[in-house]
Design an enzyme around this catalytic site. Structure first.
Site, short mmCIF file in Angstrom:
data_model
loop_
_atom_site.label_atom_id
_atom_site.label_comp_id
_atom_site.label_asym_id
_atom_site.label_seq_id
_atom_site.Cartn_x
_atom_site.Cartn_y
_atom_site.Cartn_z
CE1 TYR A 58 35.18 30.91 28.87
CE2 TYR A 58 37.15 30.36 29.46
CZ TYR A 58 36.07 30.90 29.63
OH TYR A 58 35.99 31.32 31.19
CB SER A 197 37.19 39.63 35.23
OG SER A 197 36.56 38.77 34.07
N PRO A 198 40.74 39.17 36.73
CG PRO A 198 42.77 38.31 36.84
CD PRO A 198 41.34 38.23 36.15
CG LEU A 199 44.58 42.20 35.18
CD1 LEU A 199 45.66 41.76 34.08
CD2 LEU A 199 45.45 42.96 36.35
CD GLN A 201 35.83 41.48 30.78
OE1 GLN A 201 35.17 42.49 30.17
NE2 GLN A 201 35.52 40.13 30.52
N GLY A 202 41.21 44.31 32.09
CA GLY A 202 42.17 45.53 31.39
C GLY A 202 41.99 46.55 32.16
CG LEU A 204 41.60 47.04 37.86
CD1 LEU A 204 41.32 45.73 38.78
CD2 LEU A 204 41.47 48.50 38.83
N GLY A 206 45.25 50.64 33.55
CA GLY A 206 45.57 52.05 33.44
C GLY A 206 45.88 52.45 31.86
N1 LIG Z 1 33.85 31.45 34.92
C1 LIG Z 1 33.41 32.56 34.36
O1 LIG Z 1 32.32 32.91 34.26
C2 LIG Z 1 34.47 33.50 33.75
C3 LIG Z 1 34.20 35.02 33.18
C4 LIG Z 1 35.06 35.45 32.54
C5 LIG Z 1 36.39 35.19 32.38
N2 LIG Z 1 36.67 33.88 32.98
C6 LIG Z 1 38.21 33.28 32.89
O2 LIG Z 1 39.12 34.23 33.82
C7 LIG Z 1 40.18 34.78 32.60
C8 LIG Z 1 40.48 35.95 32.89
O3 LIG Z 1 39.69 36.86 32.73
P1 LIG Z 1 39.16 38.25 31.55
O4 LIG Z 1 40.18 37.64 30.65
O5 LIG Z 1 37.68 38.37 31.62
O6 LIG Z 1 39.74 39.55 32.41
P2 LIG Z 1 41.36 39.79 32.72
O7 LIG Z 1 42.16 38.80 32.90
O8 LIG Z 1 40.89 40.71 33.90
O9 LIG Z 1 41.78 40.75 31.58
C9 LIG Z 1 42.61 40.13 30.64
C10 LIG Z 1 42.96 41.36 29.58
O10 LIG Z 1 43.52 42.25 30.51
C11 LIG Z 1 44.74 42.75 29.53
N3 LIG Z 1 45.87 42.47 30.32
C12 LIG Z 1 46.49 41.24 30.65
N4 LIG Z 1 47.58 41.20 31.53
C13 LIG Z 1 48.08 42.62 31.28
C14 LIG Z 1 49.03 43.37 31.93
N5 LIG Z 1 50.21 42.62 32.46
N6 LIG Z 1 49.32 44.54 31.65
C15 LIG Z 1 48.34 45.33 30.88
N7 LIG Z 1 47.16 44.70 30.44
C16 LIG Z 1 47.02 43.39 30.66
C17 LIG Z 1 45.01 42.08 28.31
O11 LIG Z 1 44.02 42.93 27.29
P3 LIG Z 1 44.49 44.14 26.51
O12 LIG Z 1 45.80 43.76 26.38
O13 LIG Z 1 43.81 43.96 25.04
O14 LIG Z 1 44.21 45.39 27.04
C18 LIG Z 1 44.04 40.62 28.48
O15 LIG Z 1 43.34 40.16 27.54
C19 LIG Z 1 39.48 34.22 31.32
O16 LIG Z 1 40.67 34.32 30.29
C20 LIG Z 1 38.84 33.17 31.55
O17 LIG Z 1 39.69 32.32 31.59
C21 LIG Z 1 35.86 33.07 33.72
#
Ligand SMILES: NC(=O)c1ccc[n+]([C@@H]2O[C@H](COP(=O)([O-])OP(=O)(O)OC[C@H]3O[C@@H](n4cnc5c(N)ncnc54)[C@H](OP(=O)(O)O)[C@@H]3O)[C@@H](O)[C@H]2O)c1
Length: 322
Positions: A58, A197-199, A201-202, A204, A206
């Protein structure tokens, strides 16, 4: 905050903090984000978050540096999780890379050290030999894997000769495949599925629609943000909103609560703002009623996005229109 009901040296919060966003330009958060990232970490600590996930890849080490600096003296109190990007994960390479990650994080030991993805050529036998040595000298606490199928996870455990505590996989209401075998295994064997990516990536949240897609290279490459898929997600988001209203919550919080129903699942959402980390931490307290959960399952099941090869030409077209 709630914690995983497992015997671990330090408690593991059901909501952790993902930090891919830190120091990674591809999220498009701009130069001010680094300062906000530190505030996000400090607020997460205040709220009882104990799991902080990073990786050497990262921001090519920047995420580890930013996280370590922001945690400061609290590093020892929490579970710092990092990952080796396994280009050639032979035992000596694993050892060197762990030392480098620990130095960037400023920790004497990495609480959870994960193999970022399975290497198609190098067997886990040598990788886990490296991990075992790291555990024996105290540089690594628990070993984890990421993006592993069940068979390979279990093989890695046999190779390590100890538990491989966690498997970090994509898991959200729009990617539910871990429910088939990884989560049942975690529950039966006392392991953890870490939902990345539990959301979605945003997706969900909305917050986005066909006329208002997110910026940044990461999400431009994510088929869920194609206008067609944002359109197809309307019903799912409407169901999330409906359940959210009943809890005085947001769709994102309900999307997280859906995952956390499983006792051995933790979610590590990333955050672009302090307010998001606050909302995400609060989601750990939401208990969904059975009928709400059933409605969410039905809505998630009905969502049929265009993905895989079929999405590739559309992604290219969407990119060239920018
Ligand atoms: N092991 C792997 O291969 C792998 C792959 C991917 C990720 N990961 C890890 O998982 C973590 C999380 O996954 P991710 O970042 O891909 O996706 P995510 O957690 O599903 O989405 C994060 C994005 O959602 C939005 N968000 C977060 N909280 C929110 C809320 N309360 N209300 C509205 N929007 C919100 C933000 O973007 P905006 O505000 O810009 O919309 C944020 O950057 C990463 O940081 C990383 O540590 C691991």
């Amino acid at each position: 905050m709630r914690y995983v009901p497992l015997d671990t040296p330090k408690p593991i919060s059901k909501i952790g903090l993902g930090t891919w966003q830190f120091g990674s330009r591809e999220w498009g958060y701009g130069p001010d984000y680094e300062q906000r990232a530190a505030q996000i970490v400090r607020r997460a600590l205040d709220l009882g978050v104990t799991l902080f996930d990073t990786a050497e890849i990262y921001g090519f080490g920047r995420s580890e540096r930013i996280l370590g600096a922001a945690l400061g003296d609290d590093r020892a109190k929490v579970v710092v999780a990092s990952k080796i990007f396994p280009v050639l994960p032979l035992a000596p390479v694993v050892q060197q890379r762990a030392v480098a990650s620990a130095a960037r994080l400023g920790v004497a030991g990495i609480d959870l050290y994960q193999v970022h993805q399975p290497n198609p050529v190098v067997a886990d036998t040598t990788t886990m030999r490296g991990m075992r040595t790291l555990q024996d000298v105290g540089l690594v606490g628990e070993v984890g894997v990421s993006n592993y199928g069940l068979r390979r996870w279990r093989f890695a455990e046999a190779a390590l000769g100890r538990r491989v505590l966690s498997n970090q996989v994509r898991y959200s209401m729009v990617d539910r495949s871990p429910e088939k075998d990884l989560i049942p295994y975690a529950e039966q064997a006392g392991r953890i599925v870490i939902a990345y990516s539990p959301l979605g990536q945003g997706f969900l949240s909305g917050r986005y629609d066909a006329r208002n897609p997110p910026a940044g290279a990461v999400r431009r490459a994510n088929p869920y943000f194609l206008p067609e898929n944002l359109e197809r997600g309307t019903e799912l988001i409407a169901t999330l909103r409906e359940v959210a209203d009943a809890h005085d919550a947001t769709p994102s919080q309900i999307a997280l609560a859906y995952l956390l129903r499983h006792p051995n699942v933790v979610a590590i959402p990333g955050a672009s703002a302090v307010e998001q980390v606050e909302r995400n931490a609060a989601a750990a307290e939401i208990d969904l009623a059975d009928d709400e959960y059933a409605a969410l399952v039905t809505a998630a099941h009905a969502f049929r996005p265009v993905t895989g090869l079929a999405a590739v030409p559309k992604l290219i077209r969407a990119r060239t229109r920018k």
